[in-house]
Design an enzyme around this catalytic site. Structure first.
Site, PDB file in Angstrom:
ATOM      1  N   ASP A 128      -6.739   2.164   8.864  1.00  0.00           N
ATOM      2  CA  ASP A 128      -5.422   2.799   8.801  1.00  0.00           C
ATOM      3  C   ASP A 128      -5.624   4.300   8.649  1.00  0.00           C
ATOM      4  O   ASP A 128      -6.731   4.817   8.924  1.00  0.00           O
ATOM      5  CB  ASP A 128      -4.564   2.201   7.677  1.00  0.00           C
ATOM      6  N   ARG A 175      -3.753  -4.372   8.399  1.00  0.00           N
ATOM      7  CA  ARG A 175      -4.814  -3.447   8.826  1.00  0.00           C
ATOM      8  C   ARG A 175      -5.931  -4.201   9.536  1.00  0.00           C
ATOM      9  O   ARG A 175      -6.472  -3.745  10.541  1.00  0.00           O
ATOM     10  CB  ARG A 175      -5.385  -2.703   7.626  1.00  0.00           C
ATOM     11  N   TYR A 187       6.570  -8.083   8.701  1.00  0.00           N
ATOM     12  CA  TYR A 187       6.279  -6.652   8.818  1.00  0.00           C
ATOM     13  C   TYR A 187       6.630  -6.159  10.215  1.00  0.00           C
ATOM     14  O   TYR A 187       6.576  -6.922  11.183  1.00  0.00           O
ATOM     15  CB  TYR A 187       4.788  -6.380   8.598  1.00  0.00           C
ATOM     16  N   ASP A 211       0.821  -1.211   0.000  1.00  0.00           N
ATOM     17  CA  ASP A 211       0.000   0.000   0.000  1.00  0.00           C
ATOM     18  C   ASP A 211       0.858   1.265   0.000  1.00  0.00           C
ATOM     19  O   ASP A 211       1.979   1.259   0.529  1.00  0.00           O
ATOM     20  CB  ASP A 211      -0.912   0.025   1.221  1.00  0.00           C
TER      21      ASP A 211
END
Length: 246
Positions: free
Chosen positions: A90, A182, A76, A48
């Protein structure tokens, strides 16, 4: 570098760039170097615009490996703000609700994080590229349409607490293909009897490719422009080449 046989370029995608922005920049550099108008370049796993980190860009025949590369485990480092929610989970959308956090301490956070290890079912975010009736879910979400997404299986072999300060939880997570961080932020908020949304995300590994293996976009462009080229035996000069087959 042999772009035609195929290269896998690990780049550190900056914040604000789409994955397509990165592919377009790299493709343009290769086209200039090879003196061609068209060239096949793709990425192995969308990242993203609000996230940074490892993006694998495949060239030429290496684009056939995209599905294989996408299937690898990903790592991540995420920052999640507790006590607030947004429709997109988010920073793409504004805060729509606030929740108490006084009952949440580090011990509670650590225990809840640990509960997410292993196999589970996750409902993707409405603001995502999941297809519903042939359309991307985010198109429905941006119109305010109510749709129901089906939960999908995910696997989290590792999740590690890093810090918790001023209602910002930072953790490292290793997860399977199709896991939405998310959505994990949303689910963490619910598990903590509060709300949460993602405020920072960096992808640090895709399969065997680590963030330490990555170059910046500009460093990659410079490398394309300067490193010696090699070609497969059947390569023809740009004047005679069928560009549609590249």
């Amino acid at each position: 570098m042999d772009f035609i046989t195929g290269e896998i370029l690990a780049v550190d995608k900056p914040l604000g760039w789409t994955s397509f922005d990165a592919v377009k920049r790299i493709r343009g550099a290769i086209q200039r170097r090879l003196n061609v108008r068209k060239f096949k370049v793709g990425h192995a796993g969308t990242l993203d615009p609000l996230a940074s980190g490892v993006l694998l860009i495949c060239t030429g025949r290496a684009t056939r490996r995209i599905e294989e590369l996408q299937s690898g485990m990903k790592e991540y480092v995420a920052d999640v703000k507790l006590g607030e929610t947004t429709p997109s989970f988010d920073l793409e959308t504004k805060v729509d609700a606030t929740y108490p956090t006084s009952h949440i301490d580090e011990e509670t956070v650590r225990a809840v994080l640990e509960s997410f290890k292993g196999e589970s079912m996750q409902v993707p975010p409405l603001f995502s590229a999941v297809k519903v009736e042939g359309k991307r879910a985010y198109k429905f979400a941006r119109k305010g349409d109510e749709i129901e997404l089906k939960a999908k299986p995910i696997f989290i072999p590792e999740i590690e607490f890093l810090s918790f300060e001023d209602n910002i939880l930072r953790f490292r997570v290793v997860c399977s293909k199709g896991t939405y961080i998310r959505a994990l932020a949303r689910d963490l908020g619910l598990a903590l009897k509060s709300g949460a949304h993602l405020v920072g995300l960096k992808r640090t590994r895709v399969g065997d490719y680590n963030i330490n293996d990555c170059l910046s976009i500009q460093e990659t462009v410079d490398k394309i422009a300067s490193e010696p080229l090699s070609f497969p035996d059947n390569y023809q000069t740009p004047e005679n080449i069928d560009k549609n087959n590249l």
